[in-house]
Design a protein around this motif. Structure first.
Motif, PDB file in Angstrom:
ATOM      1  N   SER B  24     -45.924  65.560  -3.044  1.00  0.00           N
ATOM      2  CA  SER B  24     -45.518  65.527  -1.469  1.00  0.00           C
ATOM      3  C   SER B  24     -44.247  65.680  -1.657  1.00  0.00           C
ATOM      4  CB  SER B  24     -46.124  64.297  -0.449  1.00  0.00           C
ATOM      5  OG  SER B  24     -46.046  64.676   0.579  1.00  0.00           O
ATOM      6  N   SER B  25     -43.524  66.718  -0.982  1.00  0.00           N
ATOM      7  CA  SER B  25     -42.142  66.912  -0.982  1.00  0.00           C
ATOM      8  C   SER B  25     -41.548  66.096  -0.048  1.00  0.00           C
ATOM      9  CB  SER B  25     -41.959  68.331  -0.896  1.00  0.00           C
ATOM     10  OG  SER B  25     -42.309  69.328  -1.823  1.00  0.00           O
ATOM     11  N   GLN B  26     -40.262  65.986  -0.060  1.00  0.00           N
ATOM     12  CA  GLN B  26     -39.317  65.359   0.855  1.00  0.00           C
ATOM     13  C   GLN B  26     -39.461  65.933   2.104  1.00  0.00           C
ATOM     14  OE1 GLN B  26     -35.761  63.585  -0.532  1.00  0.00           O
ATOM     15  NE2 GLN B  26     -34.505  63.781   1.426  1.00  0.00           N
ATOM     16  N   SER B  27     -39.412  65.465   3.421  1.00  0.00           N
ATOM     17  CA  SER B  27     -39.473  66.331   4.597  1.00  0.00           C
ATOM     18  C   SER B  27     -38.411  67.263   4.720  1.00  0.00           C
ATOM     19  CB  SER B  27     -39.280  65.276   5.850  1.00  0.00           C
ATOM     20  OG  SER B  27     -39.196  65.993   6.944  1.00  0.00           O
ATOM     21  N   GLY B  28     -38.777  68.478   4.767  1.00  0.00           N
ATOM     22  CA  GLY B  28     -37.817  69.555   5.219  1.00  0.00           C
ATOM     23  C   GLY B  28     -37.415  70.337   3.743  1.00  0.00           C
ATOM     24  N   HIS B  29     -37.901  70.000   2.887  1.00  0.00           N
ATOM     25  CA  HIS B  29     -37.688  70.635   1.420  1.00  0.00           C
ATOM     26  C   HIS B  29     -38.661  71.888   1.284  1.00  0.00           C
ATOM     27  CE1 HIS B  29     -35.364  67.352  -0.562  1.00  0.00           C
ATOM     28  NE2 HIS B  29     -34.778  67.854   0.279  1.00  0.00           N
ATOM     29  N   ASN B  30     -38.094  72.952   0.965  1.00  0.00           N
ATOM     30  CA  ASN B  30     -39.157  74.057   0.756  1.00  0.00           C
ATOM     31  C   ASN B  30     -39.398  74.603  -0.551  1.00  0.00           C
ATOM     32  OD1 ASN B  30     -36.541  75.214   0.107  1.00  0.00           O
ATOM     33  ND2 ASN B  30     -36.481  76.684   2.067  1.00  0.00           N
ATOM     34  N   THR B  31     -38.773  74.056  -1.460  1.00  0.00           N
ATOM     35  CA  THR B  31     -39.014  74.242  -3.045  1.00  0.00           C
ATOM     36  C   THR B  31     -39.162  73.035  -3.806  1.00  0.00           C
ATOM     37  OG1 THR B  31     -36.938  75.911  -2.687  1.00  0.00           O
ATOM     38  CG2 THR B  31     -37.629  75.186  -5.038  1.00  0.00           C
TER      39      THR B  31
END
Lengths: 111, 114
Positions: B24-31
């Motif tokens: 689960s990526s950090q909030s706001g990260h798209n890559t």
């Protein structure tokens, strides 16, 4: 292959500055130098990055030589919690590909 | 804490099985990028996803595949597990649009193949 060369290991006394060198003699003009560290079996932690000017943040300072062929990461007052593997990485800013890690420097901070 | 989470923490599989690891990526990260780290080695780049499409791949065979979902969470799938697949698997996320390329890593999933 990694574009950087680092010593395999270094020791530092607690409270003293730790100076970790990195050679990147083939670095190109638009390639940044990044430093990460990895404490045993955890994910790598971002420390600092720079292009050609010296950089400082709350964790460390990054000194890049004028010809940009080498750099030094400085932890000004090392603590036992700074014991980790430190990775110096060179990559091109903005490209779609990710980092190529070498084996890093294992820093041991001694009491 | 980077805000990047991975599950499970540890996993044991047998040779030939298939495994799915989640990030689960950090909030706001798209890559999101995935790395494999064998014992005593630096992380090795597997592949990267940007806006749900793979846009970079390291020297890994096709049995390593991935997905990125609209909420920027991600999966790494490995088919036909081999003993050498035993490693720490790391995901890292970043925001590609800003031109800043600092990646933030999760804690990793330790995979053991018996």
């Amino acid at each position: 292959d990694a574009k950087t060369t680092q010593p395999t290991s270094m020791d530092c006394a607690e409270g003293r500055a730790a100076n970790l060198p990195c050679n990147h003699s083939t670095i190109s003009g638009n390639e940044y130098v990044y430093w990460y560290r990895q404490i045993h079996s955890q994910g790598p932690q971002y420390i600092i990055h720079g292009l050609k000017n010296n950089e400082t943040n709350e964790m460390a300072s990054l000194i890049i030589t004028e010809d940009r062929k080498s750099s030094t990461l400085i932890l000004p007052h090392a603590t036992l919690r700074d014991t980790a593997v430190y990775y110096c990485i060179v990559r091109v800013e903005g490209q779609g590909f990710s980092f190529i890690f070498g084996k890093g420097t294992r820093l041991l901070v001694k009491p | 804490e980077t805000g990047v989470t991975q599950s499970p923490t540890h996993l044991i599989k047998t040779r030939g099985q298939q495994v799915t690891l989640r990030c689960s990526s950090q909030s706001g990260h798209n890559t999101v990028s995935w790395y494999q780290q064998a014992l005593g080695q630096g992380p090795q780049f597997i592949f990267q996803y940007y806006r749900e499409e793979e846009n970079g791949r390291g020297n890994f065979p096709p049995r390593f595949s991935g997905l990125q979902f609209p909420n920027y969470s991600s999966e790494l799938n490995v088919n036909a597990l081999e003993l050498d697949d035993s490693a720490l698997y790391l995901c890292a996320s970043r925001w590609d649009f800003s031109g800043l390329d600092t990646q933030y890593f999760g804690p990793g999933t330790r995979l053991t193949v018996l």
